[in-house]
Design a protein around this motif. Structure first.
Motif, PDB file in Angstrom:
ATOM      1  N   ALA A   5       0.816  -1.213   0.000  1.00 39.54           N
ATOM      2  CA  ALA A   5       0.000   0.000   0.000  1.00 39.54           C
ATOM      3  C   ALA A   5       0.848   1.261   0.000  1.00 39.54           C
ATOM      4  O   ALA A   5       1.857   1.355   0.659  1.00 39.54           O
ATOM      5  N   THR A  83      -2.251   1.040  -3.805  1.00 41.26           N
ATOM      6  CA  THR A  83      -3.357   1.533  -2.999  1.00 41.26           C
ATOM      7  C   THR A  83      -3.490   3.045  -3.158  1.00 41.26           C
ATOM      8  O   THR A  83      -2.520   3.785  -3.025  1.00 41.26           O
ATOM      9  N   PHE A 114      -8.078  -0.039  -3.371  1.00 46.77           N
ATOM     10  CA  PHE A 114      -8.082   0.192  -1.930  1.00 46.77           C
ATOM     11  C   PHE A 114      -7.200  -0.793  -1.166  1.00 46.77           C
ATOM     12  O   PHE A 114      -7.099  -0.709   0.058  1.00 46.77           O
ATOM     13  N   GLY A 115      -6.553  -1.684  -1.873  1.00 41.25           N
ATOM     14  CA  GLY A 115      -5.647  -2.598  -1.192  1.00 41.25           C
ATOM     15  C   GLY A 115      -4.976  -3.541  -2.160  1.00 41.25           C
ATOM     16  O   GLY A 115      -5.502  -3.835  -3.246  1.00 41.25           O
ATOM     17  N   CYS A 138      -9.705  -8.864   0.740  1.00 37.22           N
ATOM     18  CA  CYS A 138     -10.212  -7.585   0.240  1.00 37.22           C
ATOM     19  C   CYS A 138     -11.311  -7.048   1.147  1.00 37.22           C
ATOM     20  O   CYS A 138     -11.408  -5.836   1.380  1.00 37.22           O
ATOM     21  N   TYR A 145      -9.449   1.175   4.440  1.00 36.17           N
ATOM     22  CA  TYR A 145      -9.332   2.252   3.460  1.00 36.17           C
ATOM     23  C   TYR A 145     -10.563   3.166   3.484  1.00 36.17           C
ATOM     24  O   TYR A 145     -10.444   4.383   3.322  1.00 36.17           O
ATOM     25  N   ARG A 193     -11.557   7.269  -0.322  1.00 39.62           N
ATOM     26  CA  ARG A 193     -10.694   7.049   0.833  1.00 39.62           C
ATOM     27  C   ARG A 193     -11.256   7.743   2.072  1.00 39.62           C
ATOM     28  O   ARG A 193     -11.637   8.909   2.047  1.00 39.62           O
TER      29      ARG A 193
END
Length: 332
Positions: A5, A83, A114-115, A138, A145, A193
């Motif tokens: 990330a 990320t 997001f990851g 996930c 996130y 985010r």
């Protein structure tokens, strides 16, 4: 492929290769259920990468082609999704994707990473195993996130890109977790985010406790109490314990004056719910179990809404269409 990330999005660029190999794109709804069947198999390649892959398939010269490809791309970080990155897929998130264009999250885009989950080496674990890992990991990364799940647009779901048996041969070990719109004709605008880099300390503490309880509730056994009461009882005991931990966390934090009473009222409801979960964990029959089972209702109740409002958080509970949930699978 993708690395760990990063806190900032990558700069804009055009037509960058994300990986050389087949990947699968799956969609899952954060509702305590499985995927929703909009998954497809895709190839994430630039125009050059597509030509290289064609050569590999036609001649079998995989090692030579891959070595040349690595020489030309090593050290270029823009070739990996990280990320916080946002991107456009010219063909959307449904159908084969041969190109991905990194863009600013402030502009319209198809997906937001997001990851990233890096799998261990060794032999390919199989599509089913990779899919299971992707769904589990996930899901967990989503709340890190985008902690404020109530602020998530209703048309946004989780997707993930995962290695295939073919791309695994060339070192692909990354599962990329992505937010995308369920409407193929719609784009996301702005970043989703919501973590300690965008929230204040009070919001982070509150959302951390709320998400911990959500995670415990998510673990509800699939087997109904009528068939196996032991499983639900054990789960109720787990929820009881998590509630205790989160009550202490809320009590131990110094809240701003406007939020003190709303949070205190919420804690009181959590204590009542915790007592009910304790009784559910000790239930001797199904009817007694269900008598105390509804204790989770406070999670979206008035006290929760009032506390969230006092902290400047979204106040509309997320809703899920259970009719959309179900098992799905894609062969790669």
């Amino acid at each position: 492929m993708a690395r760990s990330a990063q806190d900032t999005a990558s700069p804009q660029a055009d037509h960058h290769t994300i990986e050389l190999g087949l990947v699968a794109l799956w969609q899952i709804r954060r509702s305590g259920q499985g995927g929703r069947g909009m998954a497809i198999a895709g190839v994430v390649l630039s125009s050059v990468g597509a030509v290289l892959w064609g050569v590999v398939l036609a001649t079998g010269a995989a090692s030579e082609v891959w070595a040349k490809f690595e020489d030309g791309t090593r050290g270029n970080e823009s070739l990996s999704l990280r990320t916080g990155d946002c991107f456009d897929a010219p063909d959307g998130l449904e159908g084969d994707t041969y190109d991905v264009d990194p863009v600013s999250c402030q502009d319209g885009h198809d997906g937001e990473v997001f990851g990233v989950v890096t799998l261990p080496g060794g032999s390919f674990p199989g599509d089913g195993k990779v899919t299971d890992i992707a769904g589990e990991r996930c899901y967990a990364l989503q709340d890190r996130y985008a902690m404020a799940s109530w602020a998530m647009p209703t048309d946004v779901d989780m997707y993930y890109l995962m290695p295939s048996r073919e791309s695994w041969r060339y070192g692909d070990r990354a599962i990329i977790c992505v937010f995308g719109s369920t409407d193929a004709k719609a784009e996301l605008t702005g970043s989703l985010r919501g973590d300690p880099t965008t929230l204040d300390t009070d919001q982070v503490v509150f959302l951390s406790t709320a998400n911990a309880v959500d995670a415990a509730l998510y673990e509800e056994p699939e087997e109904p109490p009528e068939d196996d009461l032991a499983g639900p009882r054990a789960w109720a005991a787990q929820v009881h314990d998590v509630l205790g931990e989160q009550i202490e966390a809320l009590r131990g934090h110094s809240w701003p004056s406007a939020a003190r009473k709303p949070v205190a009222d919420l804690v009181e409801e959590m204590e009542d719910a915790r007592e009910q979960w304790s009784k559910a964990s000790e239930a001797g029959d199904v009817d007694t179990y269900f008598t105390h089972y509804e204790a989770y209702a406070y999670v979206d109740g008035p006290a929760t809404v009032t506390a969230r409002k006092a902290l400047g958080l979204a106040t509309t509970p997320p809703s899920f269409d259970d009719s959309e949930s179900g098992d799905s699978g894609v062969e790669v």
